[in-house]
Design a protein around this motif. Structure first.
Motif, PDB file in Angstrom:
ATOM      1  N   ASN A 139      45.749 -91.682 -12.410  1.00  0.00           N
ATOM      2  CA  ASN A 139      46.627 -92.286 -13.416  1.00  0.00           C
ATOM      3  C   ASN A 139      47.788 -91.396 -13.857  1.00  0.00           C
ATOM      4  N   THR A 140      48.224 -90.488 -12.985  1.00  0.00           N
ATOM      5  CA  THR A 140      49.434 -89.718 -13.291  1.00  0.00           C
ATOM      6  C   THR A 140      50.690 -90.461 -12.859  1.00  0.00           C
ATOM      7  N   GLY A 141      50.523 -91.472 -11.976  1.00  0.00           N
ATOM      8  CA  GLY A 141      51.677 -92.192 -11.459  1.00  0.00           C
ATOM      9  C   GLY A 141      52.358 -91.503 -10.300  1.00  0.00           C
ATOM     10  N   LEU A 142      51.909 -90.301  -9.962  1.00  0.00           N
ATOM     11  CA  LEU A 142      52.487 -89.576  -8.832  1.00  0.00           C
ATOM     12  C   LEU A 142      51.944 -90.136  -7.528  1.00  0.00           C
ATOM     13  N   PRO A 143      52.758 -90.192  -6.479  1.00  0.00           N
ATOM     14  CA  PRO A 143      52.282 -90.728  -5.201  1.00  0.00           C
ATOM     15  C   PRO A 143      51.431 -89.718  -4.448  1.00  0.00           C
ATOM     16  N   ALA A 144      50.674 -90.216  -3.492  1.00  0.00           N
ATOM     17  CA  ALA A 144      49.947 -89.341  -2.576  1.00  0.00           C
ATOM     18  C   ALA A 144      50.947 -88.596  -1.700  1.00  0.00           C
ATOM     19  N   ARG A 145      50.610 -87.355  -1.358  1.00  0.00           N
ATOM     20  CA  ARG A 145      51.465 -86.544  -0.493  1.00  0.00           C
ATOM     21  C   ARG A 145      50.803 -86.395   0.873  1.00  0.00           C
ATOM     22  N   LEU A 146      51.592 -86.456   1.935  1.00  0.00           N
ATOM     23  CA  LEU A 146      51.093 -86.323   3.288  1.00  0.00           C
ATOM     24  C   LEU A 146      51.818 -85.182   3.980  1.00  0.00           C
ATOM     25  N   GLY A 147      51.136 -84.555   4.940  1.00  0.00           N
ATOM     26  CA  GLY A 147      51.778 -83.460   5.649  1.00  0.00           C
ATOM     27  C   GLY A 147      51.032 -83.121   6.932  1.00  0.00           C
ATOM     28  N   LYS A 148      51.552 -82.130   7.661  1.00  0.00           N
ATOM     29  CA  LYS A 148      50.932 -81.660   8.899  1.00  0.00           C
ATOM     30  C   LYS A 148      50.745 -80.155   8.814  1.00  0.00           C
ATOM     31  N   LEU A 149      49.690 -79.674   9.438  1.00  0.00           N
ATOM     32  CA  LEU A 149      49.373 -78.247   9.462  1.00  0.00           C
ATOM     33  C   LEU A 149      49.782 -77.651  10.803  1.00  0.00           C
ATOM     34  N   ASP A 150      50.173 -76.373  10.756  1.00  0.00           N
ATOM     35  CA  ASP A 150      50.515 -75.678  11.990  1.00  0.00           C
ATOM     36  C   ASP A 150      49.375 -74.784  12.472  1.00  0.00           C
ATOM     37  N   GLY A 151      48.219 -74.886  11.836  1.00  0.00           N
ATOM     38  CA  GLY A 151      47.065 -74.081  12.230  1.00  0.00           C
ATOM     39  C   GLY A 151      45.894 -74.377  11.332  1.00  0.00           C
ATOM     40  N   PRO A 152      44.747 -73.712  11.573  1.00  0.00           N
ATOM     41  CA  PRO A 152      43.546 -73.975  10.771  1.00  0.00           C
ATOM     42  C   PRO A 152      43.733 -73.579   9.310  1.00  0.00           C
ATOM     43  N   LEU A 153      43.109 -74.329   8.424  1.00  0.00           N
ATOM     44  CA  LEU A 153      43.213 -74.041   6.995  1.00  0.00           C
ATOM     45  C   LEU A 153      42.485 -72.757   6.624  1.00  0.00           C
ATOM     46  N   ARG A 154      41.327 -72.516   7.205  1.00  0.00           N
ATOM     47  CA  ARG A 154      40.491 -71.411   6.729  1.00  0.00           C
ATOM     48  C   ARG A 154      41.085 -70.048   7.051  1.00  0.00           C
ATOM     49  N   THR A 155      42.030 -69.986   7.978  1.00  0.00           N
ATOM     50  CA  THR A 155      42.592 -68.693   8.347  1.00  0.00           C
ATOM     51  C   THR A 155      43.886 -68.373   7.610  1.00  0.00           C
ATOM     52  N   ASP A 156      44.338 -69.284   6.731  1.00  0.00           N
ATOM     53  CA  ASP A 156      45.619 -69.057   6.048  1.00  0.00           C
ATOM     54  C   ASP A 156      45.582 -69.698   4.660  1.00  0.00           C
ATOM     55  N   SER A 157      45.483 -68.872   3.627  1.00  0.00           N
ATOM     56  CA  SER A 157      45.437 -69.387   2.252  1.00  0.00           C
ATOM     57  C   SER A 157      46.743 -70.070   1.858  1.00  0.00           C
ATOM     58  N   LYS A 158      47.855 -69.688   2.494  1.00  0.00           N
ATOM     59  CA  LYS A 158      49.137 -70.311   2.153  1.00  0.00           C
ATOM     60  C   LYS A 158      49.123 -71.800   2.485  1.00  0.00           C
ATOM     61  N   ARG A 159      48.506 -72.167   3.586  1.00  0.00           N
ATOM     62  CA  ARG A 159      48.416 -73.589   3.953  1.00  0.00           C
ATOM     63  C   ARG A 159      47.617 -74.354   2.896  1.00  0.00           C
ATOM     64  N   TRP A 160      46.530 -73.744   2.441  1.00  0.00           N
ATOM     65  CA  TRP A 160      45.678 -74.377   1.431  1.00  0.00           C
ATOM     66  C   TRP A 160      46.429 -74.548   0.122  1.00  0.00           C
ATOM     67  N   ARG A 161      47.143 -73.522  -0.303  1.00  0.00           N
ATOM     68  CA  ARG A 161      47.898 -73.607  -1.561  1.00  0.00           C
ATOM     69  C   ARG A 161      49.006 -74.647  -1.465  1.00  0.00           C
ATOM     70  N   ALA A 162      49.614 -74.782  -0.287  1.00  0.00           N
ATOM     71  CA  ALA A 162      50.691 -75.760  -0.120  1.00  0.00           C
ATOM     72  C   ALA A 162      50.171 -77.185  -0.299  1.00  0.00           C
ATOM     73  N   ILE A 163      48.952 -77.446   0.146  1.00  0.00           N
ATOM     74  CA  ILE A 163      48.378 -78.782  -0.014  1.00  0.00           C
ATOM     75  C   ILE A 163      48.150 -79.099  -1.486  1.00  0.00           C
ATOM     76  N   TRP A 164      47.653 -78.120  -2.248  1.00  0.00           N
ATOM     77  CA  TRP A 164      47.286 -78.371  -3.637  1.00  0.00           C
ATOM     78  C   TRP A 164      48.454 -78.220  -4.610  1.00  0.00           C
ATOM     79  N   SER A 165      49.571 -77.687  -4.152  1.00  0.00           N
ATOM     80  CA  SER A 165      50.723 -77.552  -5.056  1.00  0.00           C
ATOM     81  C   SER A 165      51.385 -78.902  -5.242  1.00  0.00           C
TER      82      SER A 165
END
Length: 682
Positions: A655-681
């Motif tokens: 109920n924030t009214g914000l849309p869902a965000r979609l994206g693509k990864l250039d590698g595994p999530l577990r080996t790069d915290s930056k990818r994980w933070r980008a998803i949750w930002s």
């Protein structure tokens, strides 16, 4: 007048106690198949106290890998399991006048909150609604058993109560308001508990236990399955309770889980249900650090019941600012070039787009005036559209992320057809609608069509899996219409089930160590899988149950594999084995007996992935994901996201009214915290 703390006895006192599940002098319990269930001693000569008051903080966390007995240890603190000698375990403080009469017995004064769906006593479950059929949680509220969250928290869940709620003690109004606010439950109070998401349900269980005002609260992996913001917010609340010693807290955690910064003391468990180390946190961590380095440098033999691989990530700290610090071996760890991600990346198939398997074209799920999913409007191709627009194609590997309550479980229910609104929403599965389409020439898609083509592992499946099913029956139910119906005959079913049970015998068979079975061996003893007809689902550990449900979801090679928190509850070694099996089936395995790299002989490395004996002999029965399958994974922990995931969708907070965000990864999530933070930002 309250006695000074120096004169007050402990709440729990264990002095040189050894514990058993069954009486050690009685004949070992046998099943109808003649197998004897193992009954080893648990935590021999244990000394452990939970003080009623102390001069400084004593906040305990019980840590250990899968099958080490974390839940068993907490159960022992509540008075479960047989103690020898019987006088070695006592609850002296509960017999004093300091304790209200309603809390004189351990099962009331010491509350256990677990998330293994079995309840476990003391506020572990959500009552009658927890046993309803899965799709019922999404129907309009009309049953008398669909009590609200407020009723659940107040204890008003009996249809014909003979006593007042909460043992006539009542609920303190100020405590109720504080707990509800602290656990972010205010907006959910009037909802039926069946409507709560997994994370919301866990917060509700903790709240219910707190409202009974126990002397001790045992929290079994309390952060499991919670999104990062909720974890960060829940830890300070628990810290405030620990500071006031109201109630006294004892937590459990896996080695890879970050430890809250307010934890002061640790118990580290061996895999044989014995104590590996115990004491103040820094002393225990330093001792384990020296052990790791001694093994890696080659001067110290590794204890098979104290595996080094389980300790590498241990020691990170959960603070108000998030997870900080490094694991015990992180600064020395070298990731092998032949690790599991190389295998899983190659399983994603060709880059060409496959046919759509899931098409959601503006889905909005509502319960009355509450919008559970799709409460947003966004611009697409120059047009303003509302609801969730999402397509999943063959060969794609999706990660679905978002805060608790954002609609992830609702998405799973839509594509697995458990949700009744799939009939009225713009959804196509496998190119077909749930309702007849005029002029299409296609029959509508039935519930059974969908169930046969979707493999699904989730907390909901775990909750509803009959505890009386045998291990083999659980796997075979992947071919059946319901959990307990007779499987549809298929030529490959028995060979796939046998191969899978053999591959995971170490993790699934409670008596594995005593039978010395080798899961990847081609030379098997007589009837090596009889245990799978013996042990029931409810007799397995929580970790083994999760493994079995994961295998059930993938064993039939369905068109869509849905893994909703499928790896939670597993330690890292078991999780990695499952992920390699997801990617490669029986074709690949981790090289056995390798714990050091060739780089000077002192740096640790992940065991390399090698061809299995089954692959070398051309005897592979179960293969990994193919480019004809789609994978949808839901997790709040990056290490529990398979390395093959490349597409992602992050749902907004409800109920924030914000849309869902979609994206693509250039590698595994577990080996790069930056990818994980980008998803949750945001």
């Amino acid at each position: 007048m309250r006695a000074p703390f120096s004169a007050r006895p402990p709440i729990i006192r264990i002095a040189n106690g050894t514990f058993y599940r069954h009486h050690p002098n009685a004949a070992a319990p046998s099943s109808s198949h003649g197998h004897s269930h193992p009954n080893p001693p648990l935590f021999s000569d244990l000394n452990f106290d939970v003080p009623s008051q102390s001069t400084g903080p004593r906040n305990w966390c019980i840590v250990g890998p899968s099958l080490s007995g974390k839940t068993t240890f907490l159960q022992i603190l509540r008075g479960q399991h047989l103690c020898f000698p019987p006088t070695a375990r006592s609850f002296p403080y509960l017999a004093t006048d300091e304790v209200p009469h309603r809390l004189r017995s351990p099962n009331r004064a010491i509350r256990y909150v677990g998330f293994d769906t079995g309840g476990g006593g003391g506020g572990g479950g959500l009552g009658p609604a927890a046993s309803t059929y899965m799709s019922a949680r999404y129907e309009s509220r009309r049953e008398i058993t669909d009590f609200s969250l407020r009723d659940f928290l107040l204890g008003n869940t009996d249809l014909n109560p003979s006593t007042a709620p909460n043992d006539d003690a009542g609920i303190d109004a100020q405590l109720f308001d504080r707990v509800v606010v602290d656990l972010r439950l205010e907006s959910l109070l009037e909802l039926p508990v069946a409507f709560l998401s997994n994370g919301q349900g866990r917060r509700a269980r903790i709240a219910r236990a707190l409202l009974t005002r126990p002397e001790v609260l045992l929290l079994d992996e309390p952060f499991m399955g919670l999104d990062p913001p909720t974890v960060t917010g829940l830890s300070p609340l628990l810290h405030s309770l620990a500071e006031k010693a109201s109630p006294r807290l004892v937590l459990s955690a896996r080695p890879q889980d970050p430890l809250p910064d307010w934890i002061t003391h640790l118990v580290y468990l061996r895999t044989d249900c014995q104590i590996g180390a115990m004491g103040d946190k820094e002393t225990v961590l330093e001792g384990l650090r020296k052990y790791i380095r001694g093994v890696w440098k080659g001067g110290l033999a590794e204890d098979e019941n104290l595996p080094v691989h389980a300790l590498g990530e241990m020691g990170r700290t959960l603070t108000k600012a998030g997870i900080q610090g490094q694991g015990l071996g992180e600064e020395l760890t070298v990731i092998s070039d032949q690790s599991v991600q190389d295998q899983t990346i190659s399983s994603t198939g060709a880059e060409t787009l496959g046919e759509p398997l899931v098409e959601m074209d503006g889905c909005r799920v509502t319960y009355g005036d509450k919008i559970a999913l799709g409460n947003w409007t966004e611009e697409r191709d120059g047009k303003s559209v509302s609801g969730l627009h999402w397509t999943v194609r063959r060969g794609e590997r999706w990660g679905v992320f978002g805060p608790n309550g954002s609609g992830k479980t609702t998405i799973v229910s839509l594509l697995s057809s458990d949700h009744p609104q799939t009939y009225s929403l713009p959804i196509k599965l496998f190119g077909r609608s749930r309702l007849p389409e005029p002029g299409s020439g296609q029959l509508p898609l039935t519930f059974w069509d969908i169930q046969s083509r979707v493999g699904h592992s989730s907390p909901e499946i775990h909750q509803h899996m009959p505890r009386g099913l045998r291990v083999r029956q659980v796997l075979e139910s992947a071919w059946a219409d319901t959990f307990q119906s007779v499987p549809k005959p298929e030529d490959t079913m028995k060979t796939k089930v046998d191969a899978t049970l053999n591959w995971f015998a170490h993790e699934l068979n409670p008596a594995f160590n005593s039978q010395k079975i080798q899961p990847a061996s081609l030379e098997l003893p007589d009837d090596p899988l009889e245990w799978a007809n013996d042990y029931r689902f409810g007799e397995l550990s929580f970790s083994a149950q999760r493994i079995l449900l994961f295998l059930r979801a993938i064993i039939k090679n369905p068109d869509i594999v849905v893994l909703d928190e499928a790896f939670s509850g597993m330690d890292d070694a078991v999780r990695d084995k499952c992920m390699l099996f997801l990617a490669c089936g029986e074709e690949k395995m981790f090289a056995p007996g390798i714990s050091k790299s060739s780089n000077g002989g002192h740096l640790p490395t992940e065991a390399p992935v090698v061809d299995s004996p089954a692959f070398k002999s051309g005897n592979v029965k179960v293969k990994g994901l193919s480019d004809q399958q789609a994978l949808i994974c839901i997790s709040h922990v990056k290490e529990e996201v398979p390395d093959c995931v490349r597409e992602w969708i992050c749902l907004p907070e409800a109920n924030t009214g914000l849309p869902a965000r979609l994206g693509k990864l250039d590698g595994p999530l577990r080996t790069d915290s930056k990818r994980w933070r980008a998803i949750w930002s945001a």
